[in-house]
Design an enzyme around this catalytic site. Structure first.
Site, mmCIF file in Angstrom:
data_model
loop_
_atom_site.group_PDB
_atom_site.id
_atom_site.type_symbol
_atom_site.label_atom_id
_atom_site.label_comp_id
_atom_site.label_asym_id
_atom_site.label_seq_id
_atom_site.Cartn_x
_atom_site.Cartn_y
_atom_site.Cartn_z
ATOM 1 N N LYS A 36 0.829 -1.203 0.000
ATOM 2 C CA LYS A 36 0.000 0.000 0.000
ATOM 3 C C LYS A 36 0.864 1.254 0.000
ATOM 4 C CE LYS A 36 -0.536 -0.229 5.040
ATOM 5 N NZ LYS A 36 -1.495 -0.293 6.160
ATOM 6 N N TYR A 255 15.268 30.405 7.640
ATOM 7 C CA TYR A 255 14.060 31.121 8.035
ATOM 8 C C TYR A 255 13.921 31.181 9.550
ATOM 9 C CZ TYR A 255 12.238 30.925 3.238
ATOM 10 O OH TYR A 255 12.046 31.089 1.887
#
Length: 358
Positions: A36, A255
């Site tokens: 999956k 940042y």
């Protein structure tokens, strides 16, 4: 100088070796290999083609199953969440897809459908995880209806899912196994209970089918201190250094100026970021492997770049390749620095990351 952007190298020989090790832990059990989420980010069709030894494949959604069939995969495929709508049932029948049944709506839909051929069904029992599965007290009714339906290929397979199998001394797991045994008593069906962690920790849960997922891809499902099997990482994520900067003591990087250097040093900029699937919340100090040594992540992860401290005397240069996880640097460790789990990191690899085969 050659600059490479974010690249995930998939080692198919490691995959096969991991499968062999898993099989050695449960030699009498058949293997439903869990594929999956694009085979945990490794490439759905690629991984299926590389595991001819598997007895069946497990996927979450019908589109994953159909993609495998379109790629020529003929082995049994099981929908681990079952079907979502009655209209899916003819599609399952035509494509020879197997389905889990875990609720009343699915039971009624499959028993009342008009199908050209019967479906193979796995009946899921909730033994304590309380996610998917029928109440154990309802088992006799579900079992009888499915066993008598012309739409069901007999015999059905019985299953449940363990919630705490990564802890090898957890009473909840013992209770789940006990309830499963009590619920299916008197039947003679094939059963499935063991996920990756249970394959290692709970041999009594192996039954006729095991369902390895994370372990196939070379990642331990157990806490670091409890690891008892060595598997090899199938994915190694790498990218290049694209800039080297000198900074002085007291200067910040990235940042928000969340990291400040306490000395003169060099900073390396690596072409990978959360836009590629590298975790944005990786902490300062998260290790990156560069030229045979571990260097720390400094500053916030950006969309396309991360920054690492190289040291004032470092000899690294633009174009050098850094390993973010994989061979030599376990994804489990990066997950701990990012307050997440390896599953999320592997599944979050984005489409712009180049995939290559080793």
């Amino acid at each position: 100088m050659v600059i490479t952007t974010a690249t995930a190298t998939i080692d198919l020989s490691a995959l096969v070796d991991n499968f062999t090790k898993i099989k050695s832990l449960a030699p009498e059990s058949k293997v439903l290999a869990v594929l999956k989420a694009n085979a945990y980010g490794h490439g759905l069709e690629r991984i299926a083609r590389s595991l001819p030894q598997a007895d069946a494949f497990g996927v979450a959604r019908i589109d994953e199953a159909l993609a495998l069939r379109a790629d020529g995969i003929v082995k049994p495929i099981v929908l681990l969440e079952g079907f979502f709508e009655p209209q899916n049932l003819p599609v399952l029948a035509v494509n020879n897809l197997q389905t889990i049944v875990h609720n009343e709506q699915q039971l009624n839909a499959i028993c009342n459908a008009q199908l050209d051929r019967p479906l193979k069904v796995w009946l899921k029992i909730d033994t304590g995880m309380h996610r998917l599965g029928i109440d154990a007290r309802d088992f006799p009714r579900y079992y009888q209806q499915l066993s008598q339906s012309k739409n069901i290929q007999q015999p059905i397979i019985l299953m449940s899912h363990l919630g705490c199998a990564d802890d090898n001394n957890n009473a909840d797991t013992d209770n789940q196994v006990r309830l499963f045994e009590q619920t299916i008593a008197g039947t003679n069906n094939e059963c499935s209970l063991a996920n990756s962690a249970a394959i290692i920790n709970y041999p009594e849960s192996h039954y006729q089918w095991i369902r390895p997922g994370l372990l196939l891809y070379g990642v331990s499902p157990l806490p670091e201190e409890n690891e008892t099997i060595t598997v090899n990482p199938v994915m190694t994520l790498q990218s290049s250094v694209i800039a080297i900067r000198h900074i002085s003591a007291g200067e910040t990087v990235g940042y928000g100026a969340t990291w400040k250097s306490d000395k003169a040093t060099k900073i390396g900029v690596i072409a990978i970021g959360y836009g590629d699937g590298y975790p944005r919340h990786a902490e300062n100090g998260t290790p990156i492997l560069l030229n045979g040594r571990r260097v720390p992540l400094v500053g916030r992860v950006s969309m396309d770049m991360i920054t690492v401290e190289l040291g004032i005397n470092s000899m690294d240069k633009v174009g050098d390749v850094a390993t973010l996880w994989g061979n030599g640097l376990a994804v489990e460790e990066i997950a701990r620095y990012s307050t997440t789990i390896p599953y999320e990191l592997l599944c979050n690899i984005t489409r712009r990351v180049q995939m290559t085969l080793k």
